[in-house]
Design an enzyme around this catalytic site. Sequence first.
Site, PDB file in Angstrom:
ATOM      1  N   TRP A   1      -2.397   3.502   6.102  1.00 20.41           N
ATOM      2  CA  TRP A   1      -1.125   4.010   5.596  1.00 20.41           C
ATOM      3  C   TRP A   1      -1.320   5.122   4.582  1.00 20.41           C
ATOM      4  CZ3 TRP A   1       2.673   3.453   8.594  1.00 20.41           C
ATOM      5  CH2 TRP A   1       2.748   2.334   9.446  1.00 20.41           C
TER       6      TRP A   1
ATOM      7  N   ASP B   1       4.207   3.380  -1.943  1.00 18.23           N
ATOM      8  CA  ASP B   1       4.615   2.725  -0.712  1.00 18.23           C
ATOM      9  C   ASP B   1       4.314   1.246  -0.895  1.00 18.23           C
ATOM     10  OD1 ASP B   1       4.923   1.623   1.778  1.00 18.23           O
ATOM     11  OD2 ASP B   1       3.697   3.099   2.830  1.00 18.23           O
TER      12      ASP B   1
ATOM     13  N   LYS C   1       9.008  -7.242   6.053  1.00 21.67           N
ATOM     14  CA  LYS C   1       7.883  -8.074   5.620  1.00 21.67           C
ATOM     15  C   LYS C   1       8.312  -9.100   4.569  1.00 21.67           C
ATOM     16  CE  LYS C   1       4.736  -4.280   6.712  1.00 21.67           C
ATOM     17  NZ  LYS C   1       4.215  -4.798   7.978  1.00 21.67           N
TER      18      LYS C   1
END
Length: 356
Positions: free
Chosen positions: A101, A168, A192
């Site tokens: 990511w 993030d 999540k």
Amino acid sequence: MRKHNFSPGPATLPQEVFQQAADALVDFNHSGLSIAEISHRAPEFVQVIEEATSLVRELYQLPDYFEVLWLPGGASTQLAVAPMNLLGLNDSMAIVDTGFWALRSIDAARELAQVHVLESASATHYDRIPKAWNLPADAKYLHVVSNETIEGIQYHEYPQVDIPLVADMTSDFLSKPLDVDRFGIIFASAQKNFGIAGITCVLVNTKVLPVNSDRKVPTIWDYQTHIQNQSLYYTVPTYPVYVALLMLRWIKAQGGLREMQNQSVAKSSLLYDEIDRNPLFEGIAVKEDRSVLNACFRAISPEVESQFLEYCSQNDVVGIKGFPTVGGFRASMYNGMAMESVQHLVQLMKNFKPSL
């Protein structure tokens, strides 16, 4: 029988949240309407989004100069939207390459500005977070991927820098308390820790937004647009916001972010202890950087790995196969994962007898 779902996302939620969400999908608050068919501007939904915003503020103890936005498009959209809003045409940002990511973040930001990659963990296959680096003087902010879901590494202490952090936090949002003043932007999509796919929560420290910028930001991507319209500039996906609200209520009822952190530590410690004890398995990340939310580990051979995956499937454990670039196993233990499921997995690891 309900299965033990260790999927990295979309992830499991508490059964009571699933039930409340299912009821509202058929009949929201005895209104005769589904939550999915109520207008995003209707008073009933405005109450939903305002309560969700209020709970995020309460759980993180946000100062008044932080805004809470609910935006569609996923966290990946914010990889471009954040630099678009914070950087002028000649500005730069910095990032540490911690894995999948982080690389996505680098690619997105490079389309808009200069990117300083301070250090990379690629040489060790992203099994740790690099900590020895120097920050360029011209960097406007430091981007961090708080928790790399694929490699199973996590920032347990954020870098001490004198510029804002842009984070993030998709996979560890609402999982621990934060010193929010260190952050300029925090964003997380909801599949999540706090809901289902379809909505992204963005925390904006308005102190870091440029007053004058030479970059023309399209109206739809401008944080100010959504601040001024209280996240209702365009049609917000009402059902994902409602499920996020249910999870926020559940998190508060459990004891808030400190309790979420305590539960994460307890669940991951139980699993990591078995990984380190059991000669059939080994951890992938270095111990000091192990994620408490995504435990990545492997078996001692491909044969043992395939046998254990089959054994898990036979015993109602799903979603544990590792990402293709890493292999092995990945057990994701977000807020909605019950301790009983982790105990079940650990017991399977203890009982497992491969054919060698």
